[in-house]
Design an enzyme around this catalytic site. Structure first.
Site, PDB file in Angstrom:
ATOM      1  CB  ALA A  68      -0.955   0.006   1.256  1.00 54.40           C
ATOM      2  N   GLY A 107       0.228  -5.172   0.360  1.00 50.02           N
ATOM      3  CA  GLY A 107      -0.815  -5.101  -0.201  1.00 50.02           C
ATOM      4  C   GLY A 107      -0.285  -5.510  -1.641  1.00 50.02           C
ATOM      5  CD  GLU A 110      -3.499  -7.655   1.993  1.00 50.60           C
ATOM      6  OE1 GLU A 110      -3.130  -6.425   1.905  1.00 50.60           O
ATOM      7  OE2 GLU A 110      -4.033  -8.142   3.011  1.00 50.60           O
ATOM      8  CD  GLU A 130       0.865  -5.879   5.408  1.00 53.93           C
ATOM      9  OE1 GLU A 130       1.449  -6.748   5.871  1.00 53.93           O
ATOM     10  OE2 GLU A 130       0.206  -5.797   4.297  1.00 53.93           O
TER      11      GLU A 130
HETATM   12  N1  COA Z   1       4.418   3.401   0.241  1.00 60.19           N
HETATM   13  C1  COA Z   1       5.251   4.695  -0.116  1.00 60.19           C
HETATM   14  N2  COA Z   1       6.372   4.858  -0.368  1.00 60.19           N
HETATM   15  C2  COA Z   1       7.338   3.526  -0.160  1.00 60.19           C
HETATM   16  C3  COA Z   1       6.989   2.549   0.122  1.00 60.19           C
HETATM   17  C4  COA Z   1       5.341   2.350   0.387  1.00 60.19           C
HETATM   18  N3  COA Z   1       4.929   1.089   0.616  1.00 60.19           N
HETATM   19  N4  COA Z   1       7.844   1.556  -0.016  1.00 60.19           N
HETATM   20  C5  COA Z   1       8.905   2.104  -0.296  1.00 60.19           C
HETATM   21  N5  COA Z   1       8.626   3.496  -0.446  1.00 60.19           N
HETATM   22  C6  COA Z   1       9.546   4.448  -0.640  1.00 60.19           C
HETATM   23  C7  COA Z   1      10.375   4.849   0.306  1.00 60.19           C
HETATM   24  O1  COA Z   1      10.157   5.808   1.314  1.00 60.19           O
HETATM   25  C8  COA Z   1      11.549   5.692  -0.471  1.00 60.19           C
HETATM   26  O2  COA Z   1      11.465   6.913  -0.709  1.00 60.19           O
HETATM   27  P1  COA Z   1      12.505   7.810  -0.789  1.00 60.19           P
HETATM   28  O3  COA Z   1      13.214   7.387  -2.036  1.00 60.19           O
HETATM   29  O4  COA Z   1      11.612   9.142  -1.078  1.00 60.19           O
HETATM   30  O5  COA Z   1      13.335   7.762   0.305  1.00 60.19           O
HETATM   31  C9  COA Z   1      11.557   4.605  -1.804  1.00 60.19           C
HETATM   32  O6  COA Z   1      10.349   4.034  -1.810  1.00 60.19           O
HETATM   33  C10 COA Z   1      12.560   3.555  -1.822  1.00 60.19           C
HETATM   34  O7  COA Z   1      12.351   2.799  -0.591  1.00 60.19           O
HETATM   35  P2  COA Z   1      13.944   2.341   0.277  1.00 60.19           P
HETATM   36  O8  COA Z   1      13.375   1.551   1.381  1.00 60.19           O
HETATM   37  O9  COA Z   1      14.800   3.498   0.072  1.00 60.19           O
HETATM   38  O10 COA Z   1      14.424   1.109  -0.840  1.00 60.19           O
HETATM   39  P3  COA Z   1      14.893  -0.146  -0.670  1.00 60.19           P
HETATM   40  O11 COA Z   1      15.270  -0.752  -1.746  1.00 60.19           O
HETATM   41  O12 COA Z   1      16.036  -0.290   0.453  1.00 60.19           O
HETATM   42  O13 COA Z   1      13.737  -1.315   0.125  1.00 60.19           O
HETATM   43  C11 COA Z   1      11.501  -1.882   0.245  1.00 60.19           C
HETATM   44  C12 COA Z   1      12.475  -1.274  -0.847  1.00 60.19           C
HETATM   45  C13 COA Z   1      10.390  -2.179  -0.665  1.00 60.19           C
HETATM   46  C14 COA Z   1      11.854  -3.349   0.595  1.00 60.19           C
HETATM   47  C15 COA Z   1      11.300  -1.276   1.158  1.00 60.19           C
HETATM   48  O14 COA Z   1      10.929   0.019   1.035  1.00 60.19           O
HETATM   49  C16 COA Z   1      10.170  -1.442   2.422  1.00 60.19           C
HETATM   50  O15 COA Z   1      10.310  -2.382   3.021  1.00 60.19           O
HETATM   51  N6  COA Z   1       8.906  -0.811   2.045  1.00 60.19           N
HETATM   52  C17 COA Z   1       7.745  -1.138   2.808  1.00 60.19           C
HETATM   53  C18 COA Z   1       7.008  -2.235   2.468  1.00 60.19           C
HETATM   54  C19 COA Z   1       6.030  -2.633   3.401  1.00 60.19           C
HETATM   55  O16 COA Z   1       5.979  -2.651   4.478  1.00 60.19           O
HETATM   56  N7  COA Z   1       4.590  -2.927   2.579  1.00 60.19           N
HETATM   57  C20 COA Z   1       3.451  -2.936   3.556  1.00 60.19           C
HETATM   58  C21 COA Z   1       2.803  -1.649   3.446  1.00 60.19           C
HETATM   59  S1  COA Z   1       1.458  -1.597   4.539  1.00 60.19           S
END
Ligand code: COA
Length: 707
Positions: A68, A107, A110, A130
């Site tokens: 999400a 998401g 999902e 989450e």
């Molecule tokens: N929604 C909005 N922005 C997101 C996002 C999300 N779900 N996941 C990552 N981003 C953004 C980060 O804030 C970052 O933004 P920035 O460049 O402006 O700082 C950018 O995407 C890259 O993320 P980053 O974490 O720096 O890259 P990474 O390659 O180290 O890791 C992920 C990628 C996807 C593994 C990590 O971002 C992550 O764990 N995201 C959350 C996943 C999550 O919890 N999903 C469930 C949501 S309910």
């Protein structure tokens, strides 16, 4: 994050009989409102178009879908909702295949679970993380994952928040097959064609029965996980909500269970823990965005020197070795360098003993380590970190040697925790190369790295330090030069508040208990016993000469130190540690010393509730945090938050001290400070920044946004 005509965030293209639906919402294809709408439209298009026989969902760029859009949480929801999109995908009359690569999280997973068939590429990372954001899967994840994997693996995936690789996902039943090659789109298309050739139809996860067929076993597994979660989740809200949602899946028909999941999800959304954890998520990413890192290129770092082989120097050496860097350690004589090497080896020997490292792997790491008694050995290294005795003259002598021996352009860093780095820099011929790298002990484990920026340092050196932090897997925080930088400066103030309360009537055990109940793993007096009371004693002696004679000074700690009670290492401090115990027991003799000190100070002890203890503790922390931001020692409030989350055990679900203050309300914090000031106006001086923000009706978060 929004759709536009030139570059829609969801694109559809027919490839033979397959409608390829590509999610293209950089950087990580988060499921913002545009993506959700685009997916609904794409499925409607597939159902309506007689030429389409199957649908393929793929992500453009480096992810399938990372989840999400976290930035939307806390704002008014915009339709369509994610559950609606998932249900619509599952209801599609034509087979839907999801081809996963990179992150397929929250998401994103999902969505994949709502597709009818799933394929994952070798680099896919699947998870329902989450809970780490104070949430739970809210779009069918708690219902569909157990139907594919069984209750135990599904709940464990959700509670741990971990990412699962493609192989494991296949073995657990979460996906149907592994994709060959490197192109998810091509692999997904081949799979879709194969399914069509076989005449495979839609296959809805909601109808999957096998993994839950043994009801009694599922219930027993969930019961055990619930009992474990109650014990382990220490005040966290969302883990138990995950269990409740899965329980609903065992008890209710699918649609009713989905409805229950949604209700529970919305409770999580409304919880302050969600706000705290999401703040922490963004803060730890924002913290690396500092002006110097944007303005300058880092210098290349391919080798590291460490001066000093004590606990700190050895820990820093291990951190660098773990990052794959060669390390040269310099000590003053053979015995010291042997001790330094032994300190490094001890860490790896511990891993070997636990079976987490092979002796061969240890040997390979140690092959990158060299010890020397000569500064000349540092002539070729790109960066040196000095970790010798905390004394300005000693450090200056080390830096004179570094100035003499290191190559031009080498970064010269000091690990001092309070000395004036400007003075160290000014003492050599290349102040532009001098920076502070304040590691926390044990340096190979603690995540925080304060990057202390002296007046004359080059922007590229600051950028290099941030790059190094990334290599070492540390969380860097930019700090200005002052006594204690961000963390220890604020610590000194709330520790003093704790000491005042102890002298006024709260026992150290009550204070520790209140602080633990707030969510810290340990209270301040336990921390003091762990770190060694002699460290604080030395600091107090150092500051004695400059202390305001009118300032309140509690002598209880000094009384303990005079007896040699330094904490765990001496078997007693605030607590007793019989026979090397790690958990201390309350000590009646300490309470007697506290009572005697109260008497000496002419104080009639009064009682403190846990609430009052925390109000004072946090008001002191927040007020000094505001001063640190006001003086530019910290760039933004979020830098203070990250410092405390990663260096001082601040409970993550509260987001950090400044976020906590925002959630309580800055006016309330200020009112507390003014109230406390009635008894001690010198200690409780409201920070000008706090006063200003309250006057404007603003909060700390308003200062967090980068330009
Ligand atoms: N929604 C909005 N922005 C997101 C996002 C999300 N779900 N996941 C990552 N981003 C953004 C980060 O804030 C970052 O933004 P920035 O460049 O402006 O700082 C950018 O995407 C890259 O993320 P980053 O974490 O720096 O890259 P990474 O390659 O180290 O890791 C992920 C990628 C996807 C593994 C990590 O971002 C992550 O764990 N995201 C959350 C996943 C999550 O919890 N999903 C469930 C949501 S309910």
């Amino acid at each position: 994050m929004s759709a536009d005509a030139q570059h829609p965030v969801v694109q559809t293209a027919r490839q033979g009989r397959v409608l390829v639906v590509t999610i293209d919402n950089p950087p990580v294809n988060a499921l913002g409102v545009g993506v959700r709408g685009g997916l609904l439209a794409a499925i409607a298009q597939a159902d309506a178009d007689p030429e389409v026989a199957a649908v393929l969902l793929v992500g453009a760029g480096r992810a399938f879908i990372a989840g999400a859009d976290i930035r939307e949480f806390g704002k008014p929801p915009l339709p369509p909702s994610l559950p609606e999109v998932c249900n619509r995908i599952e209801a599609c009359a034509k087979p839907v295949v999801a081809a996963l690569h990179g992150p397929a999280l929250g998401g994103g997973l999902e969505i994949a679970l709502s597709a009818h068939y799933r394929l994952a590429m070798a680099d896919a990372r699947l998870g329902l993380p989450e809970v780490q954001l104070g949430l739970m899967p809210g779009s069918g994840g708690t219902q569909r994952a157990p139907r594919l994997m069984g209750v135990k693996p599904a709940v464990e995936l959700m509670l741990s928040g971990r990412h699962m690789g493609a192989q494991e996902a296949l073995a657990t039943g979460l996906i149907d097959r592994l994709g060959e090659g490197a192109d998810a789109r091509a692999a997904g298309l081949a799979y879709a064609e194969e399914l069509l050739a076989q005449g495979a139809g839609v296959r809805r996860t909601r109808d999957a029965q096998a993994a839950l067929a043994d009801k009694a076993a599922s219930q027993a597994a969930l019961g055990a996980l619930k009992a474990e979660t109650v014990k382990k989740s220490r005040g966290l809200f969302s883990p138990l909500k995950v269990i409740e949602a899965v329980q609903a899946g065992l008890d209710l028909p699918f649609d009713a269970a989905l409805k229950r999941e949604r209700e529970l999800f919305l409770q999580c959304i409304d919880s302050p823990q969600r706000a705290g954890l999401i703040h922490a998520f963004f803060a730890e990413r924002e913290v690396a965005k500092v002006p110097e890192a944007k303005a300058a290129q880092p210098r290349p770092i391919a080798s590291v020197g460490v001066v000093g082989g004590g606990t700190m120097g050895a820990g820093i050496a291990v951190a660098a070795l773990d990052a794959g860097l060669p390390v040269t350690m310099v000590e003053r004589d053979q015995a010291s360098i042997a001790r330094g090497r032994a300190n490094v080896e001890k860490v790896y020997d511990g891993l070997v003993a636990k079976g987490r490292l092979t002796p061969e792997a240890k040997a390979a790491v140690m092959a990158r380590f060299a010890g020397s008694t000569s500064y000349e050995a540092l002539a070729g290294v790109d960066l040196v970190i000095e970790a010798v005795f905390e004394d300005l003259e000693v450090k200056k002598a080390v830096f004179a040697e570094l100035d003499r021996c290191c190559k031009p352009g080498a970064v010269l860093a000091t690990n001092t925790s309070y000395l004036d780095i400007d003075a160290i820099a000014a003492s050599i011929s290349r102040p532009q190369d001098v920076i502070g790298l304040h590691f926390f002990s044990p340096a190979n484990i603690m995540k925080l790295l304060e990057i202390v920026v002296p007046a004359q340092v080059g922007a590229d050196v600051v950028a290099t330090a941030f790059e190094l932090a990334k290599k070492l897997k540390k969380v860097p925080v930019r700090a200005g030069v002052c006594d204690g930088f961000i963390g220890n400066r604020i610590l000194a103030v709330y520790r003093a508040a704790a000491d005042h309360m102890m002298e006024d009537g709260a026992s150290p055990y009550e204070i520790d208990e209140a602080v633990r109940a707030f969510g810290y793993p340990m209270g301040p007096f336990q921390v003091s016993d762990l770190a060694g009371g002699d460290i604080g004693w030395a600091t107090r002696k150092r500051k004695a000469a400059t202390r305001d004679p009118k300032a309140r000074y509690v002598q209880i700690a000094d009384r303990l130190c005079e007896r040699g009670w330094f904490g765990q290492k001496t078997g007693r401090g605030y607590y007793l540690y019989p026979e090397g115990a790690r958990i201390g027991q309350p000590d009646p003799e300490v309470l007697a010393i506290v009572a005697a000190e109260r008497q000496r100070a002419g104080i009639t002890p009064r009682s403190f509730s846990q609430d009052e203890i925390m109000r004072r503790y946090m008001a002191a922390m927040v007020n000094e945090g505001a001063n640190v931001v006001h003086e530019g020692i910290a760039l933004r409030p979020l830098d203070v938050d990250v410092t405390f989350l990663y260096g001082y055990g601040f409970p993550r679900h509260r987001g950090g001290p400044m976020k906590y203050a925002d959630m309580v309300g800055l006016d309330r914090i200020l009112a507390d400070i003014r109230e406390f000031a009635k008894d001690d106006p010198l200690f409780w001086q409201p920070s000008p920044l706090l006063v200003d923000l309250v006057a404007k009706g603003a909060n700390f978060d308003s200062l967090n946004r980068s330009e």
